[in-house]
Design a protein around this motif. Structure first.
Motif, PDB file in Angstrom:
ATOM      1  N   GLU A   1       0.854  -1.200   0.000  1.00 49.17           N
ATOM      2  CA  GLU A   1       0.000   0.000   0.000  1.00 49.17           C
ATOM      3  C   GLU A   1       0.889   1.250   0.000  1.00 49.17           C
ATOM      4  O   GLU A   1       0.759   2.141   0.829  1.00 49.17           O
ATOM      5  N   ALA A   2       1.783   1.287  -0.956  1.00 45.56           N
ATOM      6  CA  ALA A   2       2.829   2.310  -1.000  1.00 45.56           C
ATOM      7  C   ALA A   2       2.695   3.191  -2.232  1.00 45.56           C
ATOM      8  O   ALA A   2       2.076   2.821  -3.239  1.00 45.56           O
ATOM      9  N   SER A   3       3.284   4.365  -2.143  1.00 44.11           N
ATOM     10  CA  SER A   3       3.470   5.207  -3.318  1.00 44.11           C
ATOM     11  C   SER A   3       4.725   4.751  -4.053  1.00 44.11           C
ATOM     12  O   SER A   3       5.533   3.984  -3.525  1.00 44.11           O
ATOM     13  N   VAL A   4       4.887   5.221  -5.282  1.00 46.41           N
ATOM     14  CA  VAL A   4       6.054   4.852  -6.083  1.00 46.41           C
ATOM     15  C   VAL A   4       6.736   6.113  -6.595  1.00 46.41           C
ATOM     16  O   VAL A   4       6.077   7.016  -7.121  1.00 46.41           O
ATOM     17  N   LEU A   5       8.045   6.160  -6.419  1.00 45.91           N
ATOM     18  CA  LEU A   5       8.861   7.186  -7.055  1.00 45.91           C
ATOM     19  C   LEU A   5       9.692   6.506  -8.132  1.00 45.91           C
ATOM     20  O   LEU A   5      10.506   5.620  -7.851  1.00 45.91           O
ATOM     21  N   LEU A   6       9.458   6.893  -9.392  1.00 49.20           N
ATOM     22  CA  LEU A   6      10.239   6.387 -10.517  1.00 49.20           C
ATOM     23  C   LEU A   6      11.432   7.305 -10.726  1.00 49.20           C
ATOM     24  O   LEU A   6      11.278   8.502 -10.961  1.00 49.20           O
ATOM     25  N   LEU A   7      12.610   6.736 -10.630  1.00 49.87           N
ATOM     26  CA  LEU A   7      13.849   7.518 -10.702  1.00 49.87           C
ATOM     27  C   LEU A   7      14.665   7.091 -11.909  1.00 49.87           C
ATOM     28  O   LEU A   7      14.884   5.900 -12.130  1.00 49.87           O
ATOM     29  N   GLN A   8      15.103   8.075 -12.677  1.00 52.96           N
ATOM     30  CA  GLN A   8      16.081   7.804 -13.731  1.00 52.96           C
ATOM     31  C   GLN A   8      17.220   8.795 -13.573  1.00 52.96           C
ATOM     32  O   GLN A   8      17.005  10.007 -13.434  1.00 52.96           O
ATOM     33  N   VAL A   9      18.432   8.249 -13.565  1.00 52.61           N
ATOM     34  CA  VAL A   9      19.629   9.069 -13.380  1.00 52.61           C
ATOM     35  C   VAL A   9      20.478   8.975 -14.637  1.00 52.61           C
ATOM     36  O   VAL A   9      20.835   7.874 -15.081  1.00 52.61           O
ATOM     37  N   ILE A  10      20.791  10.110 -15.196  1.00 52.82           N
ATOM     38  CA  ILE A  10      21.679  10.161 -16.357  1.00 52.82           C
ATOM     39  C   ILE A  10      23.105  10.318 -15.846  1.00 52.82           C
ATOM     40  O   ILE A  10      23.458  11.320 -15.225  1.00 52.82           O
ATOM     41  N   GLY A  11      23.898   9.293 -16.063  1.00 55.08           N
ATOM     42  CA  GLY A  11      25.261   9.290 -15.555  1.00 55.08           C
ATOM     43  C   GLY A  11      26.163  10.238 -16.318  1.00 55.08           C
ATOM     44  O   GLY A  11      25.874  10.647 -17.439  1.00 55.08           O
ATOM     45  N   ARG A  12      27.283  10.535 -15.707  1.00 56.94           N
ATOM     46  CA  ARG A  12      28.235  11.471 -16.328  1.00 56.94           C
ATOM     47  C   ARG A  12      28.791  10.917 -17.630  1.00 56.94           C
ATOM     48  O   ARG A  12      29.008  11.654 -18.593  1.00 56.94           O
TER      49      ARG A  12
ATOM     50  N   LEU B   1      10.778  10.273 -21.715  1.00 52.81           N
ATOM     51  CA  LEU B   1       9.854   9.325 -22.343  1.00 52.81           C
ATOM     52  C   LEU B   1       9.848   7.992 -21.595  1.00 52.81           C
ATOM     53  O   LEU B   1       8.795   7.367 -21.420  1.00 52.81           O
ATOM     54  N   ASP B   2      11.034   7.529 -21.153  1.00 48.46           N
ATOM     55  CA  ASP B   2      11.117   6.301 -20.364  1.00 48.46           C
ATOM     56  C   ASP B   2      10.294   6.426 -19.084  1.00 48.46           C
ATOM     57  O   ASP B   2       9.551   5.514 -18.714  1.00 48.46           O
ATOM     58  N   LEU B   3      10.428   7.556 -18.402  1.00 50.07           N
ATOM     59  CA  LEU B   3       9.694   7.771 -17.154  1.00 50.07           C
ATOM     60  C   LEU B   3       8.189   7.841 -17.410  1.00 50.07           C
ATOM     61  O   LEU B   3       7.392   7.281 -16.639  1.00 50.07           O
ATOM     62  N   GLN B   4       7.798   8.511 -18.487  1.00 48.14           N
ATOM     63  CA  GLN B   4       6.374   8.610 -18.802  1.00 48.14           C
ATOM     64  C   GLN B   4       5.773   7.237 -19.100  1.00 48.14           C
ATOM     65  O   GLN B   4       4.663   6.924 -18.669  1.00 48.14           O
ATOM     66  N   ALA B   5       6.531   6.405 -19.831  1.00 45.17           N
ATOM     67  CA  ALA B   5       6.041   5.064 -20.158  1.00 45.17           C
ATOM     68  C   ALA B   5       5.893   4.218 -18.889  1.00 45.17           C
ATOM     69  O   ALA B   5       4.904   3.493 -18.720  1.00 45.17           O
ATOM     70  N   ALA B   6       6.861   4.304 -17.994  1.00 43.78           N
ATOM     71  CA  ALA B   6       6.793   3.541 -16.745  1.00 43.78           C
ATOM     72  C   ALA B   6       5.650   4.037 -15.867  1.00 43.78           C
ATOM     73  O   ALA B   6       4.917   3.235 -15.265  1.00 43.78           O
ATOM     74  N   GLU B   7       5.472   5.338 -15.798  1.00 41.96           N
ATOM     75  CA  GLU B   7       4.362   5.885 -15.001  1.00 41.96           C
ATOM     76  C   GLU B   7       3.020   5.414 -15.552  1.00 41.96           C
ATOM     77  O   GLU B   7       2.125   5.015 -14.780  1.00 41.96           O
ATOM     78  N   ALA B   8       2.867   5.444 -16.872  1.00 43.05           N
ATOM     79  CA  ALA B   8       1.614   5.003 -17.474  1.00 43.05           C
ATOM     80  C   ALA B   8       1.350   3.526 -17.178  1.00 43.05           C
ATOM     81  O   ALA B   8       0.212   3.129 -16.917  1.00 43.05           O
TER      82      ALA B   8
ATOM     83  N   VAL C   1       1.957   7.963  -8.040  1.00 43.58           N
ATOM     84  CA  VAL C   1       3.210   7.752  -8.767  1.00 43.58           C
ATOM     85  C   VAL C   1       3.835   9.104  -9.076  1.00 43.58           C
ATOM     86  O   VAL C   1       3.157   9.998  -9.590  1.00 43.58           O
ATOM     87  N   LYS C   2       5.107   9.236  -8.761  1.00 42.38           N
ATOM     88  CA  LYS C   2       5.854  10.441  -9.114  1.00 42.38           C
ATOM     89  C   LYS C   2       7.091  10.029  -9.896  1.00 42.38           C
ATOM     90  O   LYS C   2       7.553   8.887  -9.800  1.00 42.38           O
ATOM     91  N   THR C   3       7.622  10.973 -10.668  1.00 44.52           N
ATOM     92  CA  THR C   3       8.824  10.697 -11.447  1.00 44.52           C
ATOM     93  C   THR C   3       9.898  11.719 -11.103  1.00 44.52           C
ATOM     94  O   THR C   3       9.604  12.860 -10.726  1.00 44.52           O
ATOM     95  N   LEU C   4      11.133  11.290 -11.236  1.00 48.34           N
ATOM     96  CA  LEU C   4      12.271  12.172 -10.954  1.00 48.34           C
ATOM     97  C   LEU C   4      13.392  11.844 -11.923  1.00 48.34           C
ATOM     98  O   LEU C   4      13.800  10.686 -12.046  1.00 48.34           O
ATOM     99  N   LEU C   5      13.888  12.866 -12.611  1.00 47.15           N
ATOM    100  CA  LEU C   5      15.032  12.730 -13.514  1.00 47.15           C
ATOM    101  C   LEU C   5      16.193  13.521 -12.936  1.00 47.15           C
ATOM    102  O   LEU C   5      16.041  14.705 -12.625  1.00 47.15           O
ATOM    103  N   ARG C   6      17.329  12.838 -12.772  1.00 46.17           N
ATOM    104  CA  ARG C   6      18.498  13.499 -12.207  1.00 46.17           C
ATOM    105  C   ARG C   6      19.720  13.224 -13.051  1.00 46.17           C
ATOM    106  O   ARG C   6      19.808  12.211 -13.752  1.00 46.17           O
ATOM    107  N   ASN C   7      20.684  14.119 -12.966  1.00 40.65           N
ATOM    108  CA  ASN C   7      22.005  13.898 -13.544  1.00 40.65           C
ATOM    109  C   ASN C   7      22.965  13.549 -12.416  1.00 40.65           C
ATOM    110  O   ASN C   7      22.816  14.024 -11.290  1.00 40.65           O
ATOM    111  N   GLY C   8      23.954  12.716 -12.721  1.00 43.15           N
ATOM    112  CA  GLY C   8      24.959  12.421 -11.714  1.00 43.15           C
ATOM    113  C   GLY C   8      25.108  10.938 -11.455  1.00 43.15           C
ATOM    114  O   GLY C   8      25.183  10.137 -12.397  1.00 43.15           O
ATOM    115  N   ASP C   9      25.101  10.563 -10.181  1.00 37.26           N
ATOM    116  CA  ASP C   9      25.384   9.199  -9.776  1.00 37.26           C
ATOM    117  C   ASP C   9      24.149   8.577  -9.127  1.00 37.26           C
ATOM    118  O   ASP C   9      23.518   9.190  -8.258  1.00 37.26           O
TER     119      ASP C   9
END
Length: 282
Positions: free
Chosen positions: A29-40, A81-88, A98-106
């Motif tokens: 019974e949890a929320s979901v945070l979809l995370l995608q990180v673009i590496g260096r 687009l990857d995050l949108q597809a996973a959220e859908a 459901v929330k999405t987060l896109l980050r740069n880094g590690d």
């Protein structure tokens, strides 16, 4: 409210990662945070301008900078687009929060920043950059298993709702914690369970798994036990192959007679070779 943090990257595991994140979110019974990180490394390109004559270097550097900027924009667009597809996909099966987060880094840094608000991390066995043919684990997965303080669910290549859990049990502290967590976890309620020990099938091994099974039964779970002599990864793989769809559960610090766990040892082998999703407890 509990939170599942699912890491996707556009690899072949992204769809199954979303599937297991949805399954876990519904069970917890949890929320979901979809995370995608673009590496260096993804965002950078190789600079070969040092091999050019000085007069041409400035123009080439300008062109390389523009190409890098275009590449970065394309990578960002694909990641969204990857995050949108996973959220859908999650919303389609009934996960509302459901929330999405896109980050740069590690990736490890991004997970550490959200560790205090995360109850379960879900990610694929290999990332987009891994060589699937060689069967290697993704480098991010290995680093996360070393560092994570929360349970980690490693997605199988294709999603299938688990119907049985198989607990690899050796009596160590992390295995005892896995028993404690499972005995009260909504994730495995309604599943049948099998507690497996690779080692002495009659003596201490039998006593260990019977004690673990008693604790799980006290939590309302229906479990059986199995002990046999043999190498841990091979025993577990055979048990998984004979059943299914299964959820392999284990502690993070090893099984059988090995003194150490993690990379290059029993845990890596079990994750690498088993077709089932793997739930790892610290």
């Amino acid at each position: 409210m509990a939170r599942v943090l699912a890491c996707i990257d556009g690899s072949i595991y992204s769809a199954s990662t979303a599937g297991y994140a949805a399954w876990a979110a519904q069970g917890l019974e949890a929320s979901v945070l979809l995370l995608q990180v673009i590496g260096r490394r993804e965002a950078e390109s190789e600079n070969r301008s040092g091999a050019l004559a000085p007069g041409a270097r400035r123009k080439v550097l300008e062109e390389l900078a523009e190409l890098d900027a275009q590449r970065a924009r394309l990578i960002q667009r694909q990641a969204r687009l990857d995050l949108q597809a996973a959220e859908a996909a999650l919303r389609e099966v009934g996960v509302a929060d459901v929330k999405t987060l896109l980050r740069n880094g590690d990736l490890l840094d991004a997970l550490a920043d959200r560790e205090d608000e995360t109850d379960l991390v879900v990610l694929g066995k290999r990332g987009a950059a891994a060589d699937f043919a060689k069967g290697h684990l993704g480098s991010n997965l290995e680093r996360i298993l070393r560092a994570a303080k929360t349970p980690v669910l490693i997605a199988a290549r294709e999603f299938a709702p688990p119907k049985r859990f198989v607990l690899a049990f050796d009596g160590r502290a992390s295995a005892l914690r896995a028993v404690e967590e499972l005995s009260r976890s909504p994730l495995v309620q309604g599943m049948s369970g099998l507690v497996v020990h690779a080692g002495d099938p009659a003596g201490e091994g039998r006593r260990l798994i019977e004690a673990a099974a008693s604790q799980l039964r006290a939590g309302g779970l229906e479990v059986e036990t199995h002990a046999e002599a043999g190498e841990t990864a091979a025993v577990i793989r055979r048990v998984i192959d004979e059943g299914g769809p299964d959820l392999l559960v284990m502690g993070a610090y090893g099984h059988s007679r090995l003194r150490t766990l993690m990379i290059g040892s029993t845990t890596t082998e079990m994750i690498r070779t088993n077709r089932a999703p793997v739930l790892v407890y610290r």
